[in-house]
Scaffold this motif. Structure first.
Motif, PDB file in Angstrom:
ATOM      1  N   ARG A  52       0.834  -1.197   0.000  1.00 41.23           N
ATOM      2  CA  ARG A  52       0.000   0.000   0.000  1.00 41.23           C
ATOM      3  C   ARG A  52       0.872   1.251   0.000  1.00 41.23           C
ATOM      4  NH1 ARG A  52      -1.987  -3.391   3.871  1.00 41.23           N
ATOM      5  NH2 ARG A  52      -4.007  -4.345   3.445  1.00 41.23           N
ATOM      6  N   PRO A  53       0.279   2.394  -0.295  1.00 35.52           N
ATOM      7  CA  PRO A  53       1.060   3.634  -0.233  1.00 35.52           C
ATOM      8  C   PRO A  53       1.708   3.871   1.130  1.00 35.52           C
ATOM      9  CG  PRO A  53      -0.955   4.014  -1.438  1.00 35.52           C
ATOM     10  CD  PRO A  53      -1.046   2.615  -0.889  1.00 35.52           C
ATOM     11  N   ASN A  54       1.113   3.343   2.208  1.00 40.32           N
ATOM     12  CA  ASN A  54       1.708   3.545   3.540  1.00 40.32           C
ATOM     13  C   ASN A  54       2.871   2.589   3.811  1.00 40.32           C
ATOM     14  OD1 ASN A  54       0.502   1.089   4.100  1.00 40.32           O
ATOM     15  ND2 ASN A  54      -0.959   1.897   5.584  1.00 40.32           N
ATOM     16  N   GLY A  55       3.154   1.706   2.851  1.00 44.70           N
ATOM     17  CA  GLY A  55       4.304   0.820   2.990  1.00 44.70           C
ATOM     18  C   GLY A  55       4.000  -0.564   3.515  1.00 44.70           C
ATOM     19  N   THR A  56       2.766  -0.805   3.965  1.00 48.86           N
ATOM     20  CA  THR A  56       2.426  -2.134   4.459  1.00 48.86           C
ATOM     21  C   THR A  56       2.150  -3.065   3.282  1.00 48.86           C
ATOM     22  OG1 THR A  56       0.085  -1.551   4.648  1.00 48.86           O
ATOM     23  CG2 THR A  56       1.477  -1.223   6.594  1.00 48.86           C
ATOM     24  N   THR A  57       2.441  -4.330   3.486  1.00 54.93           N
ATOM     25  CA  THR A  57       2.328  -5.309   2.406  1.00 54.93           C
ATOM     26  C   THR A  57       1.491  -6.508   2.837  1.00 54.93           C
ATOM     27  OG1 THR A  57       4.505  -4.689   1.542  1.00 54.93           O
ATOM     28  CG2 THR A  57       3.604  -6.794   0.813  1.00 54.93           C
ATOM     29  N   PRO A 100      -3.979   5.644  -5.385  1.00 51.08           N
ATOM     30  CA  PRO A 100      -4.901   5.375  -4.269  1.00 51.08           C
ATOM     31  C   PRO A 100      -6.366   5.342  -4.722  1.00 51.08           C
ATOM     32  CG  PRO A 100      -3.221   6.929  -3.605  1.00 51.08           C
ATOM     33  CD  PRO A 100      -3.051   6.730  -5.079  1.00 51.08           C
ATOM     34  N   GLU A 101      -6.706   6.104  -5.760  1.00 51.34           N
ATOM     35  CA  GLU A 101      -8.089   6.124  -6.235  1.00 51.34           C
ATOM     36  C   GLU A 101      -8.466   4.850  -6.975  1.00 51.34           C
ATOM     37  OE1 GLU A 101      -6.227  10.000  -5.770  1.00 51.34           O
ATOM     38  OE2 GLU A 101      -5.746   8.346  -7.141  1.00 51.34           O
ATOM     39  N   ARG A 102      -7.458   4.067  -7.359  1.00 54.57           N
ATOM     40  CA  ARG A 102      -7.679   2.782  -8.056  1.00 54.57           C
ATOM     41  C   ARG A 102      -8.478   2.944  -9.343  1.00 54.57           C
ATOM     42  NH1 ARG A 102      -8.218  -2.115  -3.773  1.00 54.57           N
ATOM     43  NH2 ARG A 102      -7.041  -1.236  -2.055  1.00 54.57           N
ATOM     44  N   ASP A 103      -8.322   4.067 -10.018  1.00 48.07           N
ATOM     45  CA  ASP A 103      -9.116   4.297 -11.224  1.00 48.07           C
ATOM     46  C   ASP A 103      -8.348   3.982 -12.506  1.00 48.07           C
ATOM     47  OD1 ASP A 103      -8.760   7.962 -11.346  1.00 48.07           O
ATOM     48  OD2 ASP A 103      -7.316   6.343 -10.949  1.00 48.07           O
ATOM     49  N   ARG A 104      -7.118   3.536 -12.384  1.00 45.32           N
ATOM     50  CA  ARG A 104      -6.327   3.116 -13.538  1.00 45.32           C
ATOM     51  C   ARG A 104      -5.189   2.264 -13.015  1.00 45.32           C
ATOM     52  NH1 ARG A 104      -5.515   8.204 -12.002  1.00 45.32           N
ATOM     53  NH2 ARG A 104      -3.444   9.150 -11.945  1.00 45.32           N
ATOM     54  N   ALA A 105      -4.560   1.556 -13.927  1.00 42.63           N
ATOM     55  CA  ALA A 105      -3.497   0.659 -13.508  1.00 42.63           C
ATOM     56  C   ALA A 105      -2.498   0.476 -14.632  1.00 42.63           C
ATOM     57  CB  ALA A 105      -4.077  -0.692 -13.093  1.00 42.63           C
TER      58      ALA A 105
END
Length: 117
Positions: A52-57, A100-105
């Protein structure tokens, strides 16, 4: 222009190790999701690890304790270290990033990993 360029992978025996790298350009690497997927022959693509952007996996249950995903924000590079490889780990591995918006990849080109004796 967004680019995800993969390197590494190859062949290993069961119990061996391989490493994949994904160098990213054209996107804010440290603030986006960074993931690894794989697709085995005849199977659907599956999520292996997601940072994630916060670094957690989070990891797929099948790779927990064996695979480690890391990232170097300064170098804009993600690394998937794969240890204690099993034949079921065989497949094409893709790096993937989305905001973070998950609107593209965006996807890497894929790297082959083959585990056999």
């Amino acid at each position: 222009q967004v680019q995800l360029v993969e390197s590494g992978g190859g062949s290993a025996q069961p119990g061996g190790s391989l490493q994949l790298s994904c160098t990213v350009s054209g996107l804010p690497f440290g603030s986006w999701y960074m993931s690894w997927y794989r697709q085995a022959p005849g199977k659907e693509r599956e999520l292996v690890a997601r940072t994630r952007p916060n670094g957690t996996t989070n990891y797929a249950d099948s790779v927990k304790g064996r695979f480690t995903s890391s990232r170097d924000v300064d170098k804009k590079t993600a690394v998937l270290q794969m240890n204690n490889l099993k034949p079921d780990d065989t497949g094409i591995y893709y790096c993937h990033s989305m905001p973070p918006e998950r609107d593209r990849a965006y996807w890497g080109q894929g790297a082959q990993v083959t585990v056999s004796s």
